[in-house]
Design a protein around this motif. Structure first.
Motif: not given
Length: 174
Positions: A118-142
């Motif tokens: 279910x989660x992967x189906x939702x995230x499939x709509x996120x563009x590759x570039x945006x997903x990479x930016x989100x991963x980087x943005x969440x690193x300090x929080x993680x």
């Protein structure tokens, strides 16, 4: 980051996480419904799935906020269904240690697989570039939360994130 931006981000995250949580719980629940278990029995299986070692019934009861008798009845039924194993403690034979059986682990794995799909189906709509930016943005929080940093094999710039991206995640209490 300004206080207003932080509040806007929090509002978006609360909405996203809330909807994601509800959706993944619903997506995985079919496996548990098919097993014809009570809600309390399902919660017992989920608690057992989060325990690294077999535990005594009184600890399971505490985590579930049930009486030892009620937790014991759940465990008895789950043992009869072949979803849970009950063995004597090596040090004290009066204590019975409870863990998921192979069949119970398979049921929980099916539940969690439904959630991930279910989660992967939702995230499939996120563009590759945006997903990479989100991963980087969440690193300090993680990092602030104490989440382990995924290794290079888990996050690649050339391929989609591995299904095991955050395999060291902390479980959500049931």
């Amino acid at each position: 980051m300004s206080a207003t931006t932080a509040e806007d981000l929090l509002t978006v995250l609360e909405s996203f996480i809330g909807r994601l949580h509800c959706g993944i719980q619903t997506a995985g629940i079919e496996a548990l419904i098919a097993a014809d278990l009570t809600f309390s029995q399902m919660r017992t299986l989920l608690v057992l799935s989060q325990q690294p070692e077999p535990g005594p019934i009184h600890e399971i009861a505490t985590r579930l906020e049930l009486s030892v008798a009620a937790a014991g009845r759940n465990v008895d039924q789950l043992v009869r269904l072949g979803l849970v194993d009950r063995v004597e403690d090596d040090a004290d034979r009066r204590v019975k240690r409870i863990s998921l059986s192979g069949r119970g682990r398979t049921l929980i794995a099916t539940f969690k697989d439904g959630q991930r799909r279910y989660a992967l189906e939702l995230l499939a709509d996120v563009a590759e570039r945006d997903a990479r930016h989100l991963i980087e943005a969440l690193r300090p929080v993680m990092a602030k939360l104490g989440c382990p940093e995924p290794g290079p094999a888990e996050i690649s710039t050339a391929s989609p994130p591995s299904p095991q991206l955050y395999h060291h995640r902390q479980e959500i209490p049931v």
